[in-house]
Design a protein around this motif. Structure first.
Motif, PDB file in Angstrom:
ATOM      1  N   GLY A   1       8.631  10.111   4.952  1.00 47.79           N
ATOM      2  CA  GLY A   1       8.908   8.581   3.972  1.00 47.79           C
ATOM      3  C   GLY A   1       7.802   8.053   3.820  1.00 47.79           C
ATOM      4  N   GLY A   2       6.303   7.863   4.393  1.00 53.70           N
ATOM      5  CA  GLY A   2       5.965   7.522   4.947  1.00 53.70           C
ATOM      6  C   GLY A   2       4.439   6.991   3.528  1.00 53.70           C
ATOM      7  N   GLY A   3       3.793   5.906   4.119  1.00 51.45           N
ATOM      8  CA  GLY A   3       2.697   6.329   2.713  1.00 51.45           C
ATOM      9  C   GLY A   3       2.248   5.174   3.385  1.00 51.45           C
ATOM     10  N   PRO A   4       0.790   4.774   2.352  1.00 49.30           N
ATOM     11  CA  PRO A   4      -0.140   3.965   2.711  1.00 49.30           C
ATOM     12  C   PRO A   4      -0.030   2.534   2.676  1.00 49.30           C
ATOM     13  CG  PRO A   4      -0.824   4.510   0.343  1.00 49.30           C
ATOM     14  CD  PRO A   4       0.160   5.441   1.406  1.00 49.30           C
ATOM     15  N   ASP A   5       1.416   2.025   2.432  1.00 51.96           N
ATOM     16  CA  ASP A   5       1.932   1.205   2.146  1.00 51.96           C
ATOM     17  C   ASP A   5       3.274   1.122   3.335  1.00 51.96           C
ATOM     18  OD1 ASP A   5       1.870   0.751  -1.325  1.00 51.96           O
ATOM     19  OD2 ASP A   5       0.723   0.464   0.171  1.00 51.96           O
ATOM     20  N   LYS A   6       4.129   2.186   3.449  1.00 50.08           N
ATOM     21  CA  LYS A   6       5.639   2.507   4.192  1.00 50.08           C
ATOM     22  C   LYS A   6       4.701   2.837   5.495  1.00 50.08           C
ATOM     23  CE  LYS A   6       7.884   2.466   0.306  1.00 50.08           C
ATOM     24  NZ  LYS A   6       8.931   3.549  -0.463  1.00 50.08           N
ATOM     25  N   PRO A   7       5.975   2.262   6.584  1.00 53.32           N
ATOM     26  CA  PRO A   7       5.733   2.579   8.400  1.00 53.32           C
ATOM     27  C   PRO A   7       6.126   3.425   8.420  1.00 53.32           C
ATOM     28  CG  PRO A   7       6.982   0.619   8.118  1.00 53.32           C
ATOM     29  CD  PRO A   7       6.508   0.589   6.573  1.00 53.32           C
ATOM     30  N   LYS A   8       5.631   4.835   9.245  1.00 56.90           N
ATOM     31  CA  LYS A   8       6.352   6.028   9.001  1.00 56.90           C
ATOM     32  C   LYS A   8       7.539   5.974  10.281  1.00 56.90           C
ATOM     33  CE  LYS A   8       2.501   8.634   8.304  1.00 56.90           C
ATOM     34  NZ  LYS A   8       1.902   9.630   8.077  1.00 56.90           N
ATOM     35  N   ASP A   9       8.900   5.932  10.096  1.00 60.71           N
ATOM     36  CA  ASP A   9       9.910   5.026  10.336  1.00 60.71           C
ATOM     37  C   ASP A   9       9.855   6.682  12.524  1.00 60.71           C
ATOM     38  OD1 ASP A   9      10.551   3.898   9.419  1.00 60.71           O
ATOM     39  OD2 ASP A   9      12.529   5.113   8.535  1.00 60.71           O
ATOM     40  N   ALA A  10       9.439   7.618  11.821  1.00 56.60           N
ATOM     41  CA  ALA A  10       9.460   8.571  12.846  1.00 56.60           C
ATOM     42  C   ALA A  10       8.711   7.944  14.347  1.00 56.60           C
ATOM     43  CB  ALA A  10       8.747   9.806  12.948  1.00 56.60           C
ATOM     44  N   ASP A  11       7.109   7.531  13.786  1.00 56.18           N
ATOM     45  CA  ASP A  11       6.480   6.978  14.210  1.00 56.18           C
ATOM     46  C   ASP A  11       6.710   5.530  15.330  1.00 56.18           C
ATOM     47  OD1 ASP A  11       4.307   8.759  13.930  1.00 56.18           O
ATOM     48  OD2 ASP A  11       3.415   8.243  12.220  1.00 56.18           O
ATOM     49  N   GLY A  12       7.803   5.169  15.206  1.00 53.18           N
ATOM     50  CA  GLY A  12       8.197   3.775  15.653  1.00 53.18           C
ATOM     51  C   GLY A  12       7.895   3.144  15.573  1.00 53.18           C
ATOM     52  N   TYR A  13       8.421   1.433  16.670  1.00 52.17           N
ATOM     53  CA  TYR A  13       7.182   0.563  15.729  1.00 52.17           C
ATOM     54  C   TYR A  13       6.268   0.493  16.412  1.00 52.17           C
ATOM     55  CZ  TYR A  13       6.862  -4.663  15.868  1.00 52.17           C
ATOM     56  OH  TYR A  13       5.993  -5.900  15.268  1.00 52.17           O
ATOM     57  N   VAL A  14       4.982  -0.331  14.974  1.00 50.52           N
ATOM     58  CA  VAL A  14       3.404  -0.651  16.262  1.00 50.52           C
ATOM     59  C   VAL A  14       3.920  -2.427  14.650  1.00 50.52           C
ATOM     60  CG1 VAL A  14       1.831  -0.812  15.298  1.00 50.52           C
ATOM     61  CG2 VAL A  14       2.875   1.255  16.432  1.00 50.52           C
ATOM     62  N   ALA A  15       3.442  -2.413  16.121  1.00 54.94           N
ATOM     63  CA  ALA A  15       3.661  -4.632  15.131  1.00 54.94           C
ATOM     64  C   ALA A  15       2.581  -5.004  14.565  1.00 54.94           C
ATOM     65  CB  ALA A  15       3.340  -6.520  16.371  1.00 54.94           C
ATOM     66  N   PHE A  16       1.213  -4.113  14.358  1.00 53.99           N
ATOM     67  CA  PHE A  16       0.524  -4.269  13.606  1.00 53.99           C
ATOM     68  C   PHE A  16      -0.675  -2.979  13.663  1.00 53.99           C
ATOM     69  CE2 PHE A  16      -1.402  -5.517  17.394  1.00 53.99           C
ATOM     70  CZ  PHE A  16      -2.722  -5.614  17.223  1.00 53.99           C
ATOM     71  N   ALA A  17      -1.643  -3.160  12.278  1.00 55.37           N
ATOM     72  CA  ALA A  17      -2.974  -2.036  12.371  1.00 55.37           C
ATOM     73  C   ALA A  17      -4.071  -2.716  12.442  1.00 55.37           C
ATOM     74  CB  ALA A  17      -2.436  -0.852  11.959  1.00 55.37           C
ATOM     75  N   THR A  18      -5.350  -2.394  12.503  1.00 57.95           N
ATOM     76  CA  THR A  18      -6.835  -2.694  12.135  1.00 57.95           C
ATOM     77  C   THR A  18      -6.993  -1.124  11.178  1.00 57.95           C
ATOM     78  OG1 THR A  18      -8.060  -2.023  14.224  1.00 57.95           O
ATOM     79  CG2 THR A  18      -6.766  -3.574  13.941  1.00 57.95           C
ATOM     80  N   LYS A  19      -7.894  -2.253  10.059  1.00 62.43           N
ATOM     81  CA  LYS A  19      -9.182  -1.064   9.940  1.00 62.43           C
ATOM     82  C   LYS A  19     -10.815  -1.677   9.916  1.00 62.43           C
ATOM     83  CE  LYS A  19      -6.446   0.881   5.809  1.00 62.43           C
ATOM     84  NZ  LYS A  19      -6.436   0.937   4.642  1.00 62.43           N
ATOM     85  N   ASP A  20     -11.535  -1.386  10.092  1.00 59.37           N
ATOM     86  CA  ASP A  20     -12.852  -1.777   9.956  1.00 59.37           C
ATOM     87  C   ASP A  20     -13.087  -2.376   8.608  1.00 59.37           C
ATOM     88  OD1 ASP A  20     -13.859  -0.747  12.102  1.00 59.37           O
ATOM     89  OD2 ASP A  20     -15.027   0.792  10.727  1.00 59.37           O
ATOM     90  N   LYS A  21     -12.285  -2.724   7.083  1.00 55.88           N
ATOM     91  CA  LYS A  21     -12.732  -3.222   5.712  1.00 55.88           C
ATOM     92  C   LYS A  21     -11.263  -3.357   5.426  1.00 55.88           C
ATOM     93  CE  LYS A  21     -17.204  -2.675   3.305  1.00 55.88           C
ATOM     94  NZ  LYS A  21     -17.507  -1.973   2.059  1.00 55.88           N
ATOM     95  N   VAL A  22     -11.331  -4.789   6.221  1.00 54.23           N
ATOM     96  CA  VAL A  22      -9.901  -4.880   5.237  1.00 54.23           C
ATOM     97  C   VAL A  22      -9.481  -6.891   4.507  1.00 54.23           C
ATOM     98  CG1 VAL A  22      -7.451  -6.108   5.611  1.00 54.23           C
ATOM     99  CG2 VAL A  22      -8.513  -4.744   7.048  1.00 54.23           C
ATOM    100  N   SER A  23      -9.354  -6.346   2.809  1.00 52.04           N
ATOM    101  CA  SER A  23      -9.939  -8.029   1.845  1.00 52.04           C
ATOM    102  C   SER A  23      -8.511  -7.784   2.260  1.00 52.04           C
ATOM    103  CB  SER A  23     -10.096  -7.397   1.345  1.00 52.04           C
ATOM    104  OG  SER A  23      -9.122  -6.377  -0.267  1.00 52.04           O
ATOM    105  N   ARG A  24      -6.864  -7.413   2.127  1.00 53.91           N
ATOM    106  CA  ARG A  24      -5.983  -8.547   2.378  1.00 53.91           C
ATOM    107  C   ARG A  24      -5.048  -8.008   3.402  1.00 53.91           C
ATOM    108  NH1 ARG A  24      -3.956  -9.994  -2.192  1.00 53.91           N
ATOM    109  NH2 ARG A  24      -5.218 -10.279  -4.026  1.00 53.91           N
TER     110      ARG A  24
ATOM    111  N   GLN B   1       4.027  -6.551  10.903  1.00 57.15           N
ATOM    112  CA  GLN B   1       4.985  -6.102  10.981  1.00 57.15           C
ATOM    113  C   GLN B   1       6.060  -6.524  11.626  1.00 57.15           C
ATOM    114  OE1 GLN B   1       5.641  -1.945   9.796  1.00 57.15           O
ATOM    115  NE2 GLN B   1       5.292  -0.931  11.453  1.00 57.15           N
ATOM    116  N   GLU B   2       7.124  -6.667  11.318  1.00 61.91           N
ATOM    117  CA  GLU B   2       8.282  -7.487  12.371  1.00 61.91           C
ATOM    118  C   GLU B   2       9.602  -6.453  12.826  1.00 61.91           C
ATOM    119  OE1 GLU B   2      11.446 -11.170  11.327  1.00 61.91           O
ATOM    120  OE2 GLU B   2      11.095 -10.249   9.481  1.00 61.91           O
ATOM    121  N   PHE B   3       9.478  -6.685  13.979  1.00 62.07           N
ATOM    122  CA  PHE B   3      10.328  -5.673  14.316  1.00 62.07           C
ATOM    123  C   PHE B   3      12.353  -5.196  13.679  1.00 62.07           C
ATOM    124  CE2 PHE B   3      13.828  -4.316  17.326  1.00 62.07           C
ATOM    125  CZ  PHE B   3      13.719  -3.431  17.012  1.00 62.07           C
ATOM    126  N   ASP B   4      12.580  -4.429  13.198  1.00 60.72           N
ATOM    127  CA  ASP B   4      13.594  -4.096  12.618  1.00 60.72           C
ATOM    128  C   ASP B   4      14.445  -2.955  12.840  1.00 60.72           C
ATOM    129  OD1 ASP B   4      15.783  -3.820  10.651  1.00 60.72           O
ATOM    130  OD2 ASP B   4      14.536  -3.083   8.253  1.00 60.72           O
TER     131      ASP B   4
END
Length: 151
Positions: free
Chosen positions: A22-45, A108-111
């Motif tokens: 159920g993951g997508g660009p906005d949603k974390p993939k539950d199967a991957d486990g918790y990750v506090a943050f992710a980075t990209k080269d170009k981020v405006s938001r 993202q906050e741990f849930d």
């Protein structure tokens, strides 16, 4: 001639395939486990994902200051023109660096309802994210740093 960047490209999903977990660009993939943050080269938001609240996505252009506890890595505050974001956790030094560089894509906050508690003690971990919205015409009247009260 072989593509020298092929190893870094993601393989596109076949047409009509559903995204995994159920993951997508906005949603974390539950199967991957918790990750506090992710980075990209170009981020405006910066997407701010809280466990029990809607996701917010303020623009980096409105970020005025990042206030943090130096090398301790236990908390920081993002000061925007219209809101403040208070984050508490552990091992947050690399996240603060990504925010200062304008490269953090999301935090993202741990849930505990979505993920098992991470076992890597050295990984960034966000326990709580508190968002304080600035109402128009008023100013923040709280403490300047977290854990400190105004007298």
């Amino acid at each position: 001639m072989a593509d020298p960047l092929a190893q870094y490209r993601k393989t596109p999903a076949p047409p009509g395939a559903a995204p995994a977990s159920g993951g997508g660009p906005d949603k974390p993939k539950d199967a991957d486990g918790y990750v506090a943050f992710a980075t990209k080269d170009k981020v405006s938001r910066l997407r701010i994902r809280r466990a029990m609240a809607p996701t917010r996505s303020p623009g980096y252009a409105y970020l005025l200051d990042v206030v943090y506890d130096g090398s301790y890595g236990t908390n920081f505050v993002l000061v925007y023109t219209f809101l403040m974001v208070l984050v508490r956790g552990k091992n947050l030094q690399s996240l603060v660096f990504a925010l200062e560089s304008g490269m953090a894509d999301y935090i993202q906050e741990f849930d505990p309802d979505k993920w098992a508690k991470p076992t890597d003690e050295s990984a960034a971990f966000i326990e709580t994210i508190e968002v304080v919205v600035q109402e128009s015409g008023s100013s923040a009247s709280g403490a300047e740093t977290m854990g400190e009260t105004k007298h």
